[in-house]
Write a protein that holds these residues in place. Structure first.
Motif, mmCIF file in Angstrom:
data_model
loop_
_atom_site.group_PDB
_atom_site.id
_atom_site.type_symbol
_atom_site.label_atom_id
_atom_site.label_comp_id
_atom_site.label_asym_id
_atom_site.label_seq_id
_atom_site.Cartn_x
_atom_site.Cartn_y
_atom_site.Cartn_z
ATOM 1 N N PHE A 174 0.720 1.769 10.321
ATOM 2 C CA PHE A 174 2.651 1.777 10.659
ATOM 3 C C PHE A 174 2.971 2.916 10.814
ATOM 4 C CE2 PHE A 174 0.925 -1.070 6.893
ATOM 5 C CZ PHE A 174 1.847 -2.216 6.843
ATOM 6 N N PRO A 175 3.921 3.265 11.572
ATOM 7 C CA PRO A 175 3.977 3.967 12.616
ATOM 8 C C PRO A 175 4.450 5.055 11.782
ATOM 9 C CG PRO A 175 3.915 2.479 13.843
ATOM 10 C CD PRO A 175 3.893 2.014 12.528
ATOM 11 N N ASN A 176 5.769 4.443 11.362
ATOM 12 C CA ASN A 176 6.982 5.757 10.729
ATOM 13 C C ASN A 176 7.004 5.459 9.419
ATOM 14 O OD1 ASN A 176 7.593 5.814 13.614
ATOM 15 N ND2 ASN A 176 8.751 3.691 12.764
ATOM 16 N N ALA A 177 5.690 5.428 8.340
ATOM 17 C CA ALA A 177 5.839 5.544 7.338
ATOM 18 C C ALA A 177 4.940 6.496 6.400
ATOM 19 C CB ALA A 177 4.706 4.171 6.369
ATOM 20 N N GLN A 178 5.437 6.909 5.514
ATOM 21 C CA GLN A 178 5.294 8.476 4.626
ATOM 22 C C GLN A 178 4.233 7.951 4.103
ATOM 23 O OE1 GLN A 178 5.359 11.451 4.716
ATOM 24 N NE2 GLN A 178 5.710 11.162 6.574
ATOM 25 N N VAL A 179 3.065 8.060 3.362
ATOM 26 C CA VAL A 179 2.033 7.069 2.573
ATOM 27 C C VAL A 179 1.633 7.714 1.207
ATOM 28 C CG1 VAL A 179 -0.250 6.412 2.040
ATOM 29 C CG2 VAL A 179 0.851 6.220 3.988
ATOM 30 N N ASP A 180 2.138 7.756 0.068
ATOM 31 C CA ASP A 180 1.041 8.732 -1.176
ATOM 32 C C ASP A 180 0.112 7.398 -1.360
ATOM 33 O OD1 ASP A 180 3.236 10.293 -1.423
ATOM 34 O OD2 ASP A 180 4.766 8.632 -2.427
ATOM 35 N N ALA A 181 -1.269 8.252 -2.146
ATOM 36 C CA ALA A 181 -2.358 7.632 -2.784
ATOM 37 C C ALA A 181 -2.371 8.311 -4.062
ATOM 38 C CB ALA A 181 -2.968 7.924 -1.890
ATOM 39 N N ILE A 182 -3.001 7.589 -4.667
ATOM 40 C CA ILE A 182 -3.224 8.092 -6.658
ATOM 41 C C ILE A 182 -4.224 7.478 -7.063
ATOM 42 C CG2 ILE A 182 -2.416 8.119 -8.692
ATOM 43 C CD1 ILE A 182 0.789 7.049 -7.999
ATOM 44 N N ASP A 183 -5.033 8.236 -7.485
ATOM 45 C CA ASP A 183 -6.229 8.079 -8.078
ATOM 46 C C ASP A 183 -5.949 8.788 -9.239
ATOM 47 O OD1 ASP A 183 -9.156 6.501 -6.941
ATOM 48 O OD2 ASP A 183 -8.799 7.234 -8.730
ATOM 49 N N LEU A 184 -6.718 8.142 -10.102
ATOM 50 C CA LEU A 184 -6.665 9.260 -11.736
ATOM 51 C C LEU A 184 -8.230 9.861 -11.527
ATOM 52 C CD1 LEU A 184 -6.241 8.953 -14.771
ATOM 53 C CD2 LEU A 184 -7.508 6.871 -15.070
ATOM 54 N N SER A 185 -9.173 9.487 -10.744
ATOM 55 C CA SER A 185 -10.642 10.582 -11.141
ATOM 56 C C SER A 185 -9.467 12.073 -9.805
ATOM 57 C CB SER A 185 -11.421 9.610 -10.520
ATOM 58 O OG SER A 185 -12.695 10.560 -9.909
ATOM 59 N N GLU A 186 -9.870 13.244 -10.352
ATOM 60 C CA GLU A 186 -10.017 14.066 -9.561
ATOM 61 C C GLU A 186 -10.732 13.871 -8.201
ATOM 62 O OE1 GLU A 186 -9.537 17.238 -12.251
ATOM 63 O OE2 GLU A 186 -7.249 17.131 -12.854
ATOM 64 N N GLU A 187 -12.257 14.367 -8.770
ATOM 65 C CA GLU A 187 -12.951 14.170 -8.116
ATOM 66 C C GLU A 187 -13.490 13.297 -6.903
ATOM 67 O OE1 GLU A 187 -16.664 13.161 -9.433
ATOM 68 O OE2 GLU A 187 -17.340 15.059 -10.305
ATOM 69 N N ALA A 188 -12.814 11.876 -6.858
ATOM 70 C CA ALA A 188 -11.853 10.876 -5.788
ATOM 71 C C ALA A 188 -11.378 11.095 -4.754
ATOM 72 C CB ALA A 188 -12.192 9.553 -6.101
ATOM 73 N N LEU A 189 -9.747 11.882 -5.806
ATOM 74 C CA LEU A 189 -9.226 12.545 -4.920
ATOM 75 C C LEU A 189 -9.645 13.687 -3.522
ATOM 76 C CD1 LEU A 189 -6.237 12.860 -7.070
ATOM 77 C CD2 LEU A 189 -6.219 11.211 -5.191
ATOM 78 N N GLU A 190 -11.019 14.054 -4.570
ATOM 79 C CA GLU A 190 -11.499 15.396 -3.448
ATOM 80 C C GLU A 190 -12.383 15.054 -2.403
ATOM 81 O OE1 GLU A 190 -13.899 17.120 -6.069
ATOM 82 O OE2 GLU A 190 -13.148 18.812 -7.131
ATOM 83 N N VAL A 191 -12.683 13.698 -2.313
ATOM 84 C CA VAL A 191 -12.794 13.158 -1.214
ATOM 85 C C VAL A 191 -11.977 12.344 -0.173
ATOM 86 C CG1 VAL A 191 -14.624 10.827 -0.607
ATOM 87 C CG2 VAL A 191 -15.388 12.362 -2.937
ATOM 88 N N ALA A 192 -11.379 12.010 -0.658
ATOM 89 C CA ALA A 192 -9.700 11.364 -0.386
ATOM 90 C C ALA A 192 -9.209 12.694 0.896
ATOM 91 C CB ALA A 192 -8.782 10.932 -1.308
ATOM 92 N N ALA A 193 -9.131 14.009 -0.177
ATOM 93 C CA ALA A 193 -8.898 14.967 1.036
ATOM 94 C C ALA A 193 -9.309 15.338 2.059
ATOM 95 C CB ALA A 193 -9.108 16.760 0.339
ATOM 96 N N LYS A 194 -10.697 14.965 2.125
ATOM 97 C CA LYS A 194 -11.897 15.036 3.415
ATOM 98 C C LYS A 194 -11.438 14.794 4.333
ATOM 99 C CE LYS A 194 -16.640 15.430 4.861
ATOM 100 N NZ LYS A 194 -16.786 16.325 5.822
ATOM 101 N N ASN A 195 -11.485 12.904 3.841
ATOM 102 C CA ASN A 195 -10.973 12.209 4.752
ATOM 103 C C ASN A 195 -9.695 12.347 5.200
ATOM 104 O OD1 ASN A 195 -13.573 10.815 4.620
ATOM 105 N ND2 ASN A 195 -12.839 9.513 2.923
ATOM 106 N N VAL A 196 -8.805 12.274 4.505
ATOM 107 C CA VAL A 196 -6.815 12.417 5.283
ATOM 108 C C VAL A 196 -7.172 13.541 6.072
ATOM 109 C CG1 VAL A 196 -5.305 13.562 4.823
ATOM 110 C CG2 VAL A 196 -5.741 11.878 3.205
#
Length: 308
Positions: free
Chosen positions: A161-183
């Motif tokens: 979706f080339p024009n979309a802003q994406v919010d991504a939620i997780d309950l795990s702070e550790e998971a979000l650390e991995v997600a931040a690396k991928n982003v």
């Protein structure tokens, strides 16, 4: 007991073909389990060998009889043995998983991504000429990815979706650390916002064109007898109550308040179709089919909630 000697293995095996055959034999003899991107010993061995050697994972034939250096042979011997002895999925041993051919970093802070939603996003169900869940991908302005884990679906959504802003939620702070690396690795920091919290809590009052979610959906009976490979994954990314539908029910209850008119929810929920049909007889679920599943992903629009 004979101790493992990677140098001895490396001395006997020379080519990719040798190591793939060896890996299949070791995995089969040891009775390892699959399901983290591969479904059998051969595919697991091929992935482990090609990924370790930094070769394209979809191009085995050009390299199958290539001779390997001593360092490469010893590294492969160690990893194949580690796959057997630790029972860690190959994705954790290589820190790499693929969705639709796109690579993502993974480690034991997140579940190994293997969602059918990735296939759906890249299929004719999005922007297809005949039947489509979303007719025009360019019209999607806001996407929410619940239980984002490694962030893979949020990143794929930013591509589809080339024009979309994406919010991504997780309950795990550790998971979000991995997600931040991928982003960061995929260069979508300006498109994907990572949020910490419990389901919709961080986006109270906000509405989206599309909600994606691959939440925990393993029931208590299955959790009690998971193969060792699955025990390396975060328990909170798998367990979802007695029948596996606890979190899915919460999402169904809350999602309509977070969808714009015409918006929809795309949810992967496992094999609980009969449970959902019994719990929500007035909701007209659209059960979707992928290459390896039918009825394990559903689509619901805001209008369907209104009619139900």
């Amino acid at each position: 007991m004979i101790s493992f000697d990677p140098k001895a293995v490396a001395a006997d095996l020379r080519t990719l073909r040798d190591f793939i055959r060896y890996g299949v034999s070791r995995f089969t003899a040891a009775g390892v389990s699959f399901g983290h991107g591969t479904t059998n010993a051969f595919d697991e061995a091929v992935f482990l060998v090609l990924e370790t050697l930094h070769l394209p994972i979809d191009q085995l034939d050009p390299y199958i009889d290539a001779r390997l250096t001593l360092a490469e042979r010893e590294a492969l011997a160690v990893l194949i043995e580690a796959r057997v002895e630790t029972r860690k999925p190959a994705a954790y041993l290589t820190n790499r998983a693929y969705i639709q051919g796109i690579p993502f970093y993974v480690d034991e802070r997140v579940i190994v991504p293997r969602s059918y939603i990735g296939e759906i996003l890249f299929s004719d169900m999005i922007g297809g000429a005949d039947f489509a869940l979303i007719d025009d991908p360019a019209s999607v302005e806001r996407v929410l990815d619940l239980c984002t884990g490694s962030g893979c679906l949020a990143i794929l959504a930013a591509q589809v979706f080339p024009n979309a802003q994406v919010d991504a939620i997780d309950l795990s702070e550790e998971a979000l650390e991995v997600a931040a690396k991928n982003v960061a690795d995929h260069g979508v920091e300006d498109r994907v916002t990572l949020l910490h919290g419990d389901l919709f809590a961080p986006v109270k009052g906000q509405r989206y064109d599309l909600i994606l979610t691959n939440p925990p959906y393993v029931d208590a009976e299955a959790m009690a007898c998971l193969p060792p490979e699955y025990l390396h994954e975060p328990d909170m990314a798998l367990a979802a109550g007695a029948d596996g539908m606890d979190i899915v029910r919460r999402i169904i209850a809350e999602a309509p308040r977070h969808l714009v008119d015409g918006g929809g929810l795309l949810c992967e929920f496992g094999t609980g179709r009969e449970i959902l049909e019994e719990d929500y007889p007035n909701l007209d679920f659209l059960w979707l089919e992928t290459a390896e599943s039918f009825g394990e992903v559903f689509w619901l629009t805001r209008e369907q909630w209104k009619r139900g």
